[in-house]
Scaffold this active site. Sequence first.
Site, PDB file in Angstrom:
ATOM      1  N   ALA A  38      39.690 -58.003  46.068  1.00 28.00           N
ATOM      2  CA  ALA A  38      40.385 -57.004  46.882  1.00 28.00           C
ATOM      3  C   ALA A  38      41.517 -57.583  47.713  1.00 28.00           C
ATOM      4  O   ALA A  38      42.386 -56.842  48.186  1.00 28.00           O
ATOM      5  CB  ALA A  38      39.386 -56.289  47.791  1.00 28.00           C
TER       6      ALA A  38
ATOM      7  N   LYS B 250      46.136 -54.867  45.721  1.00 24.45           N
ATOM      8  CA  LYS B 250      46.952 -54.155  46.712  1.00 24.45           C
ATOM      9  C   LYS B 250      48.151 -53.446  46.084  1.00 24.45           C
ATOM     10  O   LYS B 250      48.595 -52.422  46.605  1.00 24.45           O
ATOM     11  CB  LYS B 250      47.394 -55.109  47.818  1.00 24.45           C
ATOM     12  CG  LYS B 250      48.441 -56.124  47.433  1.00 24.45           C
ATOM     13  CD  LYS B 250      48.792 -57.009  48.629  1.00 24.45           C
ATOM     14  CE  LYS B 250      49.857 -58.045  48.271  1.00 24.45           C
ATOM     15  NZ  LYS B 250      50.166 -58.927  49.420  1.00 24.45           N
TER      16      LYS B 250
ATOM     17  N   ARG C 169      36.871 -63.546  48.541  1.00 29.16           N
ATOM     18  CA  ARG C 169      36.506 -64.720  49.331  1.00 29.16           C
ATOM     19  C   ARG C 169      37.109 -64.683  50.739  1.00 29.16           C
ATOM     20  O   ARG C 169      36.563 -65.239  51.681  1.00 29.16           O
ATOM     21  CB  ARG C 169      36.994 -65.991  48.621  1.00 29.16           C
ATOM     22  CG  ARG C 169      36.339 -66.268  47.279  1.00 29.16           C
ATOM     23  CD  ARG C 169      36.728 -67.662  46.808  1.00 29.16           C
ATOM     24  NE  ARG C 169      36.206 -67.987  45.495  1.00 29.16           N
ATOM     25  CZ  ARG C 169      36.930 -68.078  44.389  1.00 29.16           C
ATOM     26  NH1 ARG C 169      38.235 -67.854  44.455  1.00 29.16           N
ATOM     27  NH2 ARG C 169      36.378 -68.386  43.236  1.00 29.16           N
TER      28      ARG C 169
ATOM     29  N   ASP D  16      44.168 -52.159  29.377  1.00 26.58           N
ATOM     30  CA  ASP D  16      45.558 -52.493  29.075  1.00 26.58           C
ATOM     31  C   ASP D  16      46.353 -51.325  29.635  1.00 26.58           C
ATOM     32  O   ASP D  16      46.325 -50.228  29.076  1.00 26.58           O
ATOM     33  CB  ASP D  16      45.790 -52.646  27.570  1.00 26.58           C
ATOM     34  CG  ASP D  16      47.208 -53.081  27.246  1.00 26.58           C
ATOM     35  OD1 ASP D  16      48.137 -52.609  27.924  1.00 26.58           O
ATOM     36  OD2 ASP D  16      47.399 -53.889  26.328  1.00 26.58           O
ATOM     37  N   HIS D  17      47.038 -51.531  30.762  1.00 22.29           N
ATOM     38  CA  HIS D  17      47.573 -50.389  31.493  1.00 22.29           C
ATOM     39  C   HIS D  17      48.632 -49.620  30.715  1.00 22.29           C
ATOM     40  O   HIS D  17      48.939 -48.479  31.063  1.00 22.29           O
ATOM     41  CB  HIS D  17      48.100 -50.801  32.875  1.00 22.29           C
ATOM     42  CG  HIS D  17      49.369 -51.579  32.856  1.00 22.29           C
ATOM     43  ND1 HIS D  17      49.420 -52.943  32.751  1.00 22.29           N
ATOM     44  CD2 HIS D  17      50.662 -51.168  32.952  1.00 22.29           C
ATOM     45  CE1 HIS D  17      50.668 -53.338  32.790  1.00 22.29           C
ATOM     46  NE2 HIS D  17      51.449 -52.290  32.900  1.00 22.29           N
TER      47      HIS D  17
ATOM     48  N   HIS E 176      50.281 -55.258  25.273  1.00 23.38           N
ATOM     49  CA  HIS E 176      50.975 -54.001  25.555  1.00 23.38           C
ATOM     50  C   HIS E 176      51.675 -53.427  24.319  1.00 23.38           C
ATOM     51  O   HIS E 176      51.454 -52.272  23.938  1.00 23.38           O
ATOM     52  CB  HIS E 176      52.020 -54.210  26.655  1.00 23.38           C
ATOM     53  CG  HIS E 176      51.440 -54.666  27.963  1.00 23.38           C
ATOM     54  ND1 HIS E 176      50.165 -54.344  28.370  1.00 23.38           N
ATOM     55  CD2 HIS E 176      51.976 -55.415  28.961  1.00 23.38           C
ATOM     56  CE1 HIS E 176      49.948 -54.870  29.563  1.00 23.38           C
ATOM     57  NE2 HIS E 176      51.021 -55.524  29.942  1.00 23.38           N
TER      58      HIS E 176
ATOM     59  N   LYS F 157      59.859 -56.693  20.565  1.00 23.37           N
ATOM     60  CA  LYS F 157      60.775 -57.528  21.348  1.00 23.37           C
ATOM     61  C   LYS F 157      60.414 -57.435  22.825  1.00 23.37           C
ATOM     62  O   LYS F 157      60.205 -56.333  23.341  1.00 23.37           O
ATOM     63  CB  LYS F 157      62.221 -57.068  21.158  1.00 23.37           C
ATOM     64  CG  LYS F 157      62.717 -57.029  19.711  1.00 23.37           C
ATOM     65  CD  LYS F 157      64.166 -56.561  19.644  1.00 23.37           C
ATOM     66  CE  LYS F 157      64.317 -55.163  20.183  1.00 23.37           C
ATOM     67  NZ  LYS F 157      65.713 -54.677  20.183  1.00 23.37           N
TER      68      LYS F 157
ATOM     69  N   LYS G 284      63.554 -51.712  30.844  1.00 23.70           N
ATOM     70  CA  LYS G 284      63.385 -50.652  29.854  1.00 23.70           C
ATOM     71  C   LYS G 284      62.219 -50.976  28.943  1.00 23.70           C
ATOM     72  O   LYS G 284      62.006 -52.123  28.560  1.00 23.70           O
ATOM     73  CB  LYS G 284      64.669 -50.495  29.022  1.00 23.70           C
ATOM     74  CG  LYS G 284      64.594 -49.403  27.970  1.00 23.70           C
ATOM     75  CD  LYS G 284      65.937 -49.198  27.274  1.00 23.70           C
ATOM     76  CE  LYS G 284      66.282 -50.344  26.352  1.00 23.70           C
ATOM     77  NZ  LYS G 284      67.517 -50.067  25.572  1.00 23.70           N
TER      78      LYS G 284
ATOM     79  N   TYR H  58      64.201 -38.449  22.547  1.00 23.93           N
ATOM     80  CA  TYR H  58      65.418 -37.842  22.014  1.00 23.93           C
ATOM     81  C   TYR H  58      65.640 -38.254  20.563  1.00 23.93           C
ATOM     82  O   TYR H  58      65.254 -39.344  20.147  1.00 23.93           O
ATOM     83  CB  TYR H  58      66.650 -38.143  22.879  1.00 23.93           C
ATOM     84  CG  TYR H  58      67.020 -39.592  23.063  1.00 23.93           C
ATOM     85  CD1 TYR H  58      67.929 -40.210  22.210  1.00 23.93           C
ATOM     86  CD2 TYR H  58      66.506 -40.335  24.114  1.00 23.93           C
ATOM     87  CE1 TYR H  58      68.311 -41.535  22.394  1.00 23.93           C
ATOM     88  CE2 TYR H  58      66.874 -41.649  24.312  1.00 23.93           C
ATOM     89  CZ  TYR H  58      67.776 -42.251  23.441  1.00 23.93           C
ATOM     90  OH  TYR H  58      68.150 -43.562  23.618  1.00 23.93           O
TER      91      TYR H  58
ATOM     92  N   ASP I 202      67.775 -33.789  23.216  1.00 29.38           N
ATOM     93  CA  ASP I 202      67.294 -34.603  24.330  1.00 29.38           C
ATOM     94  C   ASP I 202      66.190 -33.896  25.112  1.00 29.38           C
ATOM     95  O   ASP I 202      66.387 -32.794  25.622  1.00 29.38           O
ATOM     96  CB  ASP I 202      68.487 -34.897  25.248  1.00 29.38           C
ATOM     97  CG  ASP I 202      68.127 -35.828  26.391  1.00 29.38           C
ATOM     98  OD1 ASP I 202      66.995 -36.337  26.414  1.00 29.38           O
ATOM     99  OD2 ASP I 202      68.992 -36.045  27.256  1.00 29.38           O
TER     100      ASP I 202
ATOM    101  N   THR J 167      64.446 -35.044  28.255  1.00 27.53           N
ATOM    102  CA  THR J 167      64.280 -35.965  29.368  1.00 27.53           C
ATOM    103  C   THR J 167      63.337 -35.309  30.372  1.00 27.53           C
ATOM    104  O   THR J 167      63.601 -34.201  30.841  1.00 27.53           O
ATOM    105  CB  THR J 167      65.625 -36.291  30.029  1.00 27.53           C
ATOM    106  OG1 THR J 167      66.463 -36.955  29.076  1.00 27.53           O
ATOM    107  CG2 THR J 167      65.443 -37.176  31.238  1.00 27.53           C
TER     108      THR J 167
END
Length: 517
Positions: free
Chosen positions: A33, A39, A66, A202-203, A265, A354, A363, A397, A417, A419
Amino acid sequence: MTGRPRAMSGTIPSMEAAHDELKENTIIVVLGASGDLAKKKTYPALFGLYRMGFLPKGIQIVGYARTKMDDAEYHKRVTSYIKVDDDDADGKTKLDEFKKITSYISGGYEDSPSFENLNRYVENLESGYQTMERNRIFYLALPPSVFIPVAQHLKDQCYFPPKIGKCRIIVEKPFGKDLESSRELLGSLKQHWTEDETFRIDHYLGKEMVKNLLVLRFANIAFSSFWDKNSISNVQITFKEPFGTEGRGGYFDEFGIIRDILQNHLLQVLSVLTMERPVSFAAEDIRDEKVKVLRSIPPIERSDTLLGQYVAAHGKPGYLDDDTVPHNSVCPTYAATTLWIHNPRWEGVPFILKAGKALNEAKVEIRIQFKDVTQGIFKDISRNELVIRIQPSEAVYLKLNTKTPGLYTRAIPTEMDLTYKRRFVEAKIPEAYEALILDALKGDHSNFVRDDELDVAWKIFTPILHWIDGKNGPSPKPVPYPYGSRGPKELDAFIAKYGYKRTVAEYEWPVTNLASL
């Protein structure tokens, strides 16, 4: 809390499967923690869920580490990354409430008495429950070096049998450094916790646009009809960070960009992008299909890999300028690797992953480029591309060709598109950790990594990692690229050899001068 927000009205179909949800009498113990992960990610996510009414009734959150600190220091630390505007009265009230349900106890990670003390502390909180049922979630916001002793002590000192309630453990990556170490870690955890009790985060699987892939693919016949080798030329999955290691290089140098980003990821994104349609939205049906497609990918070849390391530019230091990095390190800070899927849908389509640090922008996106149209009436025309931007500014898009408005018959590239910030003006896109912690509370494993999935993932990457680590001869020397650039200058030639073609004509959005086209 007074309950959860009501579901949306109307006929919007739900994809929720039935799970063993923890609705009350639940304590979440955050181990580690006092650390950065807790945090910066864990506690802000817990507060977000609390504020929206998604935590179980009567929830208590216990921090454990700790570090010796009193409640005031603890609350200051765990709320330092929680953002509440000065004019947000409701937010300030909720934050005060949140502090009252979270407390702290210090202890070690490798000794039984510390965990016996933790158990007594938690039992004291549970003594106020009106019913016998109780549930505990243990969130390991810890370095992997202590996963095993902590998991063992939690099972020995803080676990209770299923007839009393549910115990679950959430484990953060990295899950090992290669196939052998991953198997050792998995085997040790399995001695104490079942697969059903274990949630490996795996977020990226909690990100809105990654979760949206299932809907885009399988709820739209227009997409599913061209989602294969007959229409698609190549696929790129790209991760870019505009900053380097800057003082964290010592930790990064132990793992490198492939372990940090690609093996987990981006491979998770790839598996959801390419898997076959599951028979249901049940967690095991989804994960079965992910494992199937990953098993069709052979280990990465050296010839399908480009490695880079950033050097000083634009007043920014190079990787080797970091005092925490070994002066002769050949650790890659950039990697492009091409994977091949040997199944009927994807045979022959290159998937280029990549990732890099110290690049020109932040990005994460998927770029699916389609094959050329039949030659004849059209020549030198831009290819269609479907782009799914995961972050920032979530969007989908489709780049296509259309006639230039006016008296001339000319084709120009443009886009359809979607968005999110324009289409869903009032929608709040949840943080990945909010989504995943909520899934763990629900008992939904859909967006967590299963043991056999992790094993297959390491099989794909371990040979190339051992090559980079110098276990089979000298390590390859990464090519230099300037801080703030697009990456190594060799990148364009690298992706071109897999059939990627850049847009033939430049285009702008919106078009303001047709005469220039």
